[in-house]
Design a protein around this motif. Structure first.
Motif, PDB file in Angstrom:
ATOM      1  N   TRP A 144      -3.343 -13.839 -26.576  1.00  0.00           N
ATOM      2  CA  TRP A 144      -3.381 -13.253 -25.241  1.00  0.00           C
ATOM      3  C   TRP A 144      -3.726 -14.309 -24.196  1.00  0.00           C
ATOM      4  O   TRP A 144      -4.674 -15.066 -24.375  1.00  0.00           O
ATOM      5  N   ASP A 145      -2.980 -14.334 -23.119  1.00  0.00           N
ATOM      6  CA  ASP A 145      -3.347 -15.159 -21.971  1.00  0.00           C
ATOM      7  C   ASP A 145      -3.997 -14.238 -20.943  1.00  0.00           C
ATOM      8  O   ASP A 145      -3.353 -13.327 -20.416  1.00  0.00           O
ATOM      9  N   LEU A 146      -5.276 -14.491 -20.690  1.00  0.00           N
ATOM     10  CA  LEU A 146      -6.067 -13.597 -19.831  1.00  0.00           C
ATOM     11  C   LEU A 146      -6.250 -14.151 -18.424  1.00  0.00           C
ATOM     12  O   LEU A 146      -7.138 -13.718 -17.689  1.00  0.00           O
ATOM     13  N   SER A 147      -5.412 -15.127 -18.053  1.00  0.00           N
ATOM     14  CA  SER A 147      -5.642 -15.825 -16.785  1.00  0.00           C
ATOM     15  C   SER A 147      -5.757 -14.885 -15.589  1.00  0.00           C
ATOM     16  O   SER A 147      -6.575 -15.108 -14.704  1.00  0.00           O
ATOM     17  N   HIS A 148      -4.929 -13.850 -15.562  1.00  0.00           N
ATOM     18  CA  HIS A 148      -4.972 -12.935 -14.417  1.00  0.00           C
ATOM     19  C   HIS A 148      -5.776 -11.667 -14.699  1.00  0.00           C
ATOM     20  O   HIS A 148      -5.658 -10.683 -13.975  1.00  0.00           O
ATOM     21  N   HIS A 204      -0.595  -5.034 -19.806  1.00  0.00           N
ATOM     22  CA  HIS A 204      -0.219  -4.452 -21.100  1.00  0.00           C
ATOM     23  C   HIS A 204      -1.403  -3.716 -21.722  1.00  0.00           C
ATOM     24  O   HIS A 204      -2.541  -4.163 -21.587  1.00  0.00           O
ATOM     25  N   PRO A 205      -1.134  -2.643 -22.457  1.00  0.00           N
ATOM     26  CA  PRO A 205      -2.207  -1.960 -23.195  1.00  0.00           C
ATOM     27  C   PRO A 205      -2.580  -2.789 -24.424  1.00  0.00           C
ATOM     28  O   PRO A 205      -1.877  -2.777 -25.434  1.00  0.00           O
ATOM     29  N   HIS A 248      -1.623 -10.922 -20.568  1.00  0.00           N
ATOM     30  CA  HIS A 248      -2.140  -9.565 -20.438  1.00  0.00           C
ATOM     31  C   HIS A 248      -1.745  -8.938 -19.107  1.00  0.00           C
ATOM     32  O   HIS A 248      -1.340  -7.780 -19.046  1.00  0.00           O
ATOM     33  N   VAL A 249      -1.850  -9.740 -18.040  1.00  0.00           N
ATOM     34  CA  VAL A 249      -1.488  -9.255 -16.707  1.00  0.00           C
ATOM     35  C   VAL A 249      -0.409 -10.166 -16.137  1.00  0.00           C
ATOM     36  O   VAL A 249      -0.601 -11.380 -16.039  1.00  0.00           O
ATOM     37  N   ASP A 250       0.704  -9.588 -15.761  1.00  0.00           N
ATOM     38  CA  ASP A 250       1.826 -10.348 -15.220  1.00  0.00           C
ATOM     39  C   ASP A 250       1.448 -10.991 -13.886  1.00  0.00           C
ATOM     40  O   ASP A 250       0.931 -10.319 -12.995  1.00  0.00           O
ATOM     41  N   TYR A 251       1.729 -12.298 -13.767  1.00  0.00           N
ATOM     42  CA  TYR A 251       1.290 -13.016 -12.559  1.00  0.00           C
ATOM     43  C   TYR A 251       2.058 -12.585 -11.317  1.00  0.00           C
ATOM     44  O   TYR A 251       1.595 -12.787 -10.202  1.00  0.00           O
ATOM     45  N   ARG A 252       3.239 -12.011 -11.502  1.00  0.00           N
ATOM     46  CA  ARG A 252       3.993 -11.566 -10.333  1.00  0.00           C
ATOM     47  C   ARG A 252       3.638 -10.123  -9.983  1.00  0.00           C
ATOM     48  O   ARG A 252       3.161  -9.825  -8.900  1.00  0.00           O
TER      49      ARG A 252
END
Lengths: 426, 426
Positions: A210-214, A192-193, A183-187
């Motif tokens: 979805w990976d929501l880690s960040h 993303h919507p 969902h949120v790029d780690y860099r």
């Protein structure tokens, strides 16, 4: 990308930042954490700070629940239900319902379980037209590595299709079986919507994991209303669960019954302590458990999530954006023409809770500011990353951090030999 | 099975037991644990007691390594290498070499990884003659459940063949691809002759995956010299790692390179922090790691294993057998004709470190003695199980435990209603 070469005309002062802290509705929440004196911690997106209540809670779990009550705590301290109860505790932060989230294993293992479960469903597996696991070429490495392993495991039935991030949405065509999207790029911190992706995926009969880690704990998540079916995420970043905390896994209620956990261990059994020979999955989200849960680690995560008690998600989001706006603006004014380029989205709708600045000497500069108590991190190939944790980052921290960066670059402190050595973990 | 109906002629006294404790070379090791006053703990085979040093060690890890040093501890406190260093710390207890053991995930997940890795090897997968996963019909449930999941995952390529324990050895024929064998039976405490099984398996080209959950720390293990290639086991029993501690995984050095971890997460990558796109497995045992390790839980396990420092495996084994001999003999004399039948092996060569007594009212009797501080456990369908942990169980504990059982049965205390309620976890 925005090159930081044009200083703003309205210079912000440290006094302005102090005023922002005084006006911050979340200012009082900082006392829920033990932030070391003299440390400006801008890496809560990598490892959340220690909640003030965690040492006592764990000490109690260790000395009383384990030491004194021993095996009886599986019942009396409700250890056996921890993955479920802590999952329910987390659910509101994800915009998920009770019984849709479980805390277990690592993010990698949970990605494996869900990818495997999704791709094993006869409706997908028997449809030869569906042949791709779609992901972002620059996704967090473990997501891609796990997907590569899944491809090998299914013996060529599926292929991994890696595309540029900008092409993810348009690549959601009917040949895609599952899209593994962070969902949120780690860099970059680009977000993303989610609802838009889900709507498009639904039209093409694509499952999105979805990976929501960040994301979780830093941005507003509404898994249910955004139409998300599957998600995983990490417990040790914004959720403050401690190093290597257990991860979590979300499956929308309506999708649970059709999925089989490939790692069908006893804690996912309908009646684990009946010791029957045949595996019968639990009727609910517990079917995604495998082995015995790590009790101490799960309790630490529960304590981490408790730091969000009574905090409004909207306040978190508003403060997060105010912090990153401030930091970016200060970099623009204080560190202009020093070679920094912010690669994070300027658009609030696309920005999560960290910023990344590209710089030729990013690694050494980061080591130099860390040595002065300003902790962010470095990401390949040339990124200086700083994270904003609305529960404990202050506006004045942004000021002091940028002042330190300015000083380190201006005085070329970063050239000192001790800042050139690469550690195992960056 | 031995029916406890014939009392011995030489009655042992409590004074004799006290004398045995005075003569015990391991008596001093008990102080390495915090055993609650008034508790006789005979369940270290299910959850090891709290080592005396664990609270301080974890407090240090929580407040200093995490709280004060934050993200830097991945390097400075060597968090990133913990699965490997604690694996090496454990290796001697297993009779394994350095670089052959890694601490990670749960036993269930590790069984999954190794079964999958073994069965995916082309030499086995392409040999259609090899079609069975062999196991004991009465194996610990999670082992069987995981094997069932593997069968589903491989889509019918393999079948699960469950046989009676007595038939395991003779079932090692050439149609068996892998045998999943628990070294010590969780109910009876019966132990398989590992070297003999390995020799037979080698002749028929069978891989044996040993589950050492009820062995490690209680019996002498010599994985290398016994010719074992693969093993897993649990960290929270005799290894004292705390509730739900990380498990471990052993692969003989020579077998590592040929195996692929199906859950190919970033911690198993050759260079995890280079963030490359292609998965390249670590050259060594680290390839069996998947996600980020649970740091606090792994440190707790390290502390648990440290309780074995300087203790000779032969002393552990000798005391374990002396304790179970004593307990059995006391049951024979003190609880004769009370309906108990010991189902554990009388033969020392076959007996591990716990005993199980079948009794019609096993559940209620166990609850009644637990209420009086004598803690063992109940196992389906009618077993009262007592474990002997040579590092902290005293001979006088055996005396007092049997005296309590005798009293509870003689006075029919177990009939009280509060002892009939079944808890979630037994």
């Amino acid at each position: 990308m925005t090159n930081l070469s044009t200083p703003s005309t309205n210079a912000i002062t440290r006094t302005d930042c102090e005023q922002m802290d005084r006006n911050d509705p979340l200012a009082g929440v900082r006392s829920r954490f033990n932030i070391p004196e003299g440390t400006i911690y801008l890496d809560g997106n990598s490892l959340g700070a220690l909640p003030a209540s965690t040492p006592d809670r764990l000490s109690n779990a260790i000395s009383l629940e384990w030491g004194r009550d021993l095996i009886r705590s599986w019942n009396h301290a409700d250890w056996a239900r921890l993955p479920h109860t802590v999952g329910n505790q987390l659910a509101p932060l994800l915009g998920a319902g009770s019984g849709e989230v479980i805390v277990t294993d690592s993010t990698s293992v949970n990605i494996f379980k869900l990818l495997c479960a999704i791709l094993s469903q006869p409706s997908i597996h028997d449809d030869q037209h569906k042949r791709y696991i779609l992901s972002d070429r620059h996704n967090f490495p473990t997501d891609i590595y796990i997907a590569e392993g899944i491809v090998r495991l299914f013996g060529g039935r599926y292929q991994l299709k890696l595309v540029e991030q900008a092409d993810l949405y348009s690549s959601l065509d009917t040949t895609v079986a599952v899209a593994l999207i962070t969902h949120v790029d780690y860099r970059t911190g680009a977000m993303h919507p989610m609802a838009q992706f889900n709507a498009q995926a639904a039209k093409r009969d694509i499952s999105i994991l979805w990976d929501l880690s960040h994301s979780a704990g830093a941005v507003k998540l509404e898994l249910n209303t955004a139409g998300s079916d599957f998600a995983v995420g990490c417990g040790y970043k914004y959720l403050n669960g401690g190093p290597g905390a257990p991860a979590y896994l979300y499956v929308r209620q309506a999708r649970q019954a059709a999925l089989s956990n490939p790692i069908s261990g006893w804690f996912g059994h309908a009646v684990p302590f009946e010791f029957t020979t045949d595996y019968q999955p639990a009727a609910d989200i517990r079917r995604f458990l495998s082995g015995t849960p790590s009790v101490l680690a799960t309790i630490a995560l529960a304590e981490g999530i408790r730091t969000f008690d009574g905090v409004k998600t909207d306040d978190i989001r508003a403060k997060s954006l105010a912090l990153s706006d401030l930091f970016w603006q200060l970099m623009t004014t204080q560190c202009a023409a020093m070679g920094f380029t912010c690669i994070s989205p300027a658009d609030h709708g696309r920005r999560a809770s960290h910023l990344s600045f590209a710089h030729t000497n990013a690694y050494a500069i980061m080591q130099a500011i860390i040595s002065r108590g300003v902790i962010g991190d470095f990401r390949q190939p040339n990124l200086m990353r700083v994270g904003f944790t609305p529960l404990y980052t202050r506006f004045v921290d942004c000021w002091d951090a940028v002042a330190t960066i300015q000083d380190v670059v201006k005085n070329e402190t970063w050239r000192e030999p001790q800042f050139q050595t690469h550690n195992l973990v960056t």
